[in-house]
Motif scaffolding. Structure first.
Motif, PDB file in Angstrom:
ATOM      1  N   LYS A 190       0.952  -1.175  -0.081  1.00 42.91           N
ATOM      2  CA  LYS A 190      -0.087   0.084   0.103  1.00 42.91           C
ATOM      3  C   LYS A 190       0.742   1.403   0.062  1.00 42.91           C
ATOM      4  N   LEU A 191       2.148   1.194   0.034  1.00 45.76           N
ATOM      5  CA  LEU A 191       3.062   2.291   0.039  1.00 45.76           C
ATOM      6  C   LEU A 191       3.578   2.653  -1.247  1.00 45.76           C
ATOM      7  N   ASP A 192       2.603   3.068  -2.294  1.00 43.46           N
ATOM      8  CA  ASP A 192       2.444   3.313  -3.583  1.00 43.46           C
ATOM      9  C   ASP A 192       2.633   4.672  -3.715  1.00 43.46           C
ATOM     10  N   LEU A 193       3.847   5.513  -3.120  1.00 41.97           N
ATOM     11  CA  LEU A 193       4.046   6.784  -3.135  1.00 41.97           C
ATOM     12  C   LEU A 193       5.515   7.188  -3.016  1.00 41.97           C
ATOM     13  N   PRO A 194       5.799   8.021  -3.408  1.00 40.07           N
ATOM     14  CA  PRO A 194       7.358   8.657  -3.216  1.00 40.07           C
ATOM     15  C   PRO A 194       7.586   8.314  -1.625  1.00 40.07           C
ATOM     16  N   LEU A 195       8.773   7.944  -1.501  1.00 38.56           N
ATOM     17  CA  LEU A 195       9.116   7.296   0.079  1.00 38.56           C
ATOM     18  C   LEU A 195      10.792   7.912   0.132  1.00 38.56           C
ATOM     19  N   LEU A 196      11.239   8.322   1.057  1.00 39.06           N
ATOM     20  CA  LEU A 196      12.592   8.471   1.380  1.00 39.06           C
ATOM     21  C   LEU A 196      12.721   7.920   2.807  1.00 39.06           C
ATOM     22  N   VAL A 197      13.816   6.777   2.865  1.00 42.75           N
ATOM     23  CA  VAL A 197      14.036   6.121   4.041  1.00 42.75           C
ATOM     24  C   VAL A 197      15.432   6.696   4.466  1.00 42.75           C
ATOM     25  N   ASN A 254      15.685  -2.205  11.247  1.00 43.25           N
ATOM     26  CA  ASN A 254      15.723  -0.879  10.788  1.00 43.25           C
ATOM     27  C   ASN A 254      14.915  -0.789   9.304  1.00 43.25           C
ATOM     28  N   ALA A 255      14.527   0.390   8.933  1.00 39.16           N
ATOM     29  CA  ALA A 255      13.499   0.762   7.778  1.00 39.16           C
ATOM     30  C   ALA A 255      14.438   0.558   6.507  1.00 39.16           C
ATOM     31  N   ASP A 256      15.730   0.502   6.566  1.00 40.16           N
ATOM     32  CA  ASP A 256      16.363   0.575   5.320  1.00 40.16           C
ATOM     33  C   ASP A 256      15.863  -0.813   4.627  1.00 40.16           C
ATOM     34  N   LEU A 257      15.366  -1.834   5.226  1.00 38.58           N
ATOM     35  CA  LEU A 257      15.099  -3.008   4.571  1.00 38.58           C
ATOM     36  C   LEU A 257      13.860  -2.635   3.615  1.00 38.58           C
ATOM     37  N   LEU A 258      13.088  -1.791   3.948  1.00 41.15           N
ATOM     38  CA  LEU A 258      11.858  -1.254   2.975  1.00 41.15           C
ATOM     39  C   LEU A 258      12.265  -0.585   1.912  1.00 41.15           C
ATOM     40  N   ALA A 259      13.834   0.087   1.884  1.00 43.70           N
ATOM     41  CA  ALA A 259      13.939   0.792   0.460  1.00 43.70           C
ATOM     42  C   ALA A 259      14.490  -0.277  -0.226  1.00 43.70           C
ATOM     43  N   ARG A 260      14.943  -1.415   0.187  1.00 43.54           N
ATOM     44  CA  ARG A 260      15.291  -2.534  -0.708  1.00 43.54           C
ATOM     45  C   ARG A 260      13.983  -3.253  -1.433  1.00 43.54           C
ATOM     46  N   GLN A 261      13.134  -3.026  -0.840  1.00 43.12           N
ATOM     47  CA  GLN A 261      11.827  -3.823  -1.218  1.00 43.12           C
ATOM     48  C   GLN A 261      11.151  -2.936  -2.355  1.00 43.12           C
ATOM     49  N   LEU A 262      11.201  -1.745  -2.262  1.00 44.45           N
ATOM     50  CA  LEU A 262      10.092  -0.876  -2.850  1.00 44.45           C
ATOM     51  C   LEU A 262      10.828  -0.018  -3.912  1.00 44.45           C
TER      52      LEU A 262
END
Length: 360
Positions: free
Chosen positions: A291-298, A311-319
């Motif tokens: 559901k995170l279909d928007l510009p994201l900066l981690v 830590n949320a750097d994992l999110l940056a590798r997934q999206l």
């Protein structure tokens, strides 16, 4: 089985020094003088004494503010009130078992900031509603400004992240710094809201139609520490969030790995240990990535290592739509590295809130 957390660490004499050193960069990031911080910290023998030591520092600045105001020195008074607000806030970072005293401290931080803004930025507006209390500040010389909402975390509040707000104001965006349920001035009268989209949704509703704001296509959010997860949850739930920056946010919490300080704070902010564990189990960005279909900066610090926190750097590798700003020498909240992330993050948010497409 008790539903109350173990608070014995508050009296352990060997904990205070480590806590003071760990919190020093955070206090610096919040705008406190590090030398004064050192003197205040040296006066507390244990974490139990920390709130009182910080309140005493805050009252010293209140006295300066009141004397300056009486003499007509508006700038000096406003800056002293602002410093007092920060000291009251830092005094509330410890999970004080005296919840009445904690409530008074949070209220004092809120009141001191009200006095500061009345003198320094008289056009700042109070925004309040169900589960929401904050300050709306507008950039100078901008007729119609987009809005970035600043979301606090586990033990933070709207009095802490003024460096973030100032950087955004300087780039032409309005800033709404809030306390949500269980946060800041609302910490002792409500509990954390895992469906944080409701909080941001109410904030956007309050902003609609206010003169000088451009919120028709939504807002951007920046969440810090646990606020990073709150901001991500809000972005997943509230389509009017157009872009999000997550600073030192958790991807996931592992309850069994959390240290007693964090467990106790969660228990106070959630209404007991059982509720805290239930909340911690919900903190998992893997459940909302779709559901995170928007510009994201981690934004992450390479030295940010908290037991029980992924830590949320994992999110940056997934999206594919997420960017990662990693500062190798940064700690949690990157108070040790402000020049290495804050200007770039403020630039990113100011651009994103203006250019990101509305979400359907």
């Amino acid at each position: 089985m008790t539903d109350s957390p173990d608070l014995s660490f508050l009296d352990a004499p060997d904990v205070m020094a480590g806590y003071a050193e760990e919190t020093r960069p955070r206090a610096h990031g919040a705008g406190l003088d590090v030398w004064e911080y050192g003197r205040v910290a040296a006066g507390a023998a244990s974490l139990r004494e920390w709130p009182a030591a910080c309140r005493a520092a805050a009252r010293r600045h209140l006295a300066v503010a009141e004397a300056a105001a009486a003499a007509g020195r508006t700038r000096t008074a406003g800056e002293a009130y602002r410093t007092a607000a920060r000291w009251f806030h830092v005094g509330g970072l410890v999970p004080d078992p005296d919840r009445a005293a904690a409530a008074r401290t949070a209220g004092a931080a809120d009141g001191a900031m009200r006095s500061a803004l009345a003198l320094l930025e008289p056009d700042a507006e109070r925004v309040e509603g169900e589960g929401l209390a904050g300050w709306l500040r507008r950039p100078a010389g901008v007729r119609r400004a987009p809005v970035v909402v600043v979301v606090p975390g586990l033990d933070s509040g709207k009095e802490e992240f003024h460096a973030v707000a100032e950087a955004l104001l300087a780039r032409g965006t309005a800033v709404l710094a809030i306390d949500g349920p269980g946060q800041g001035v609302l910490a002792t009268t409500s509990t954390f809201e895992p469906d944080y989209g409701k909080v941001i949704g109410r904030a956007v509703d309050h902003l609609a139609g206010r003169e000088g704001l451009d919120t028709e296509d939504g807002v951007a959010v920046i969440g810090l520490s646990l606020g990073g997860w709150f901001a991500a949850a809000a972005a997943a739930q509230e389509r009017r969030v157009r872009a999000a920056a997550l600073v030192s946010g958790p991807y996931r919490l592992d309850w069994d790995g959390l240290v007693p300080f964090v467990v106790a704070t969660l228990a106070q902010r959630c209404g007991g240990l059982a509720a805290a564990r239930s909340f911690a189990d919900r903190v998992d960005m893997g459940e909302i990535t779709g559901k995170l279909d928007l510009p994201l900066l981690v934004v992450e610090g390479g030295n940010d290592r908290i037991p029980g926190v992924t830590n949320a750097d994992l999110l940056a590798r997934q999206l594919p739509n997420a960017e990662l700003l990693l500062v190798p020498h940064g700690n949690h909240l990157l108070g040790t590295a402000l020049p290495d992330w804050l200007p770039a993050t403020a630039d990113w948010l100011a651009d994103a809130v203006r250019t990101a497409s509305p979400r359907s």
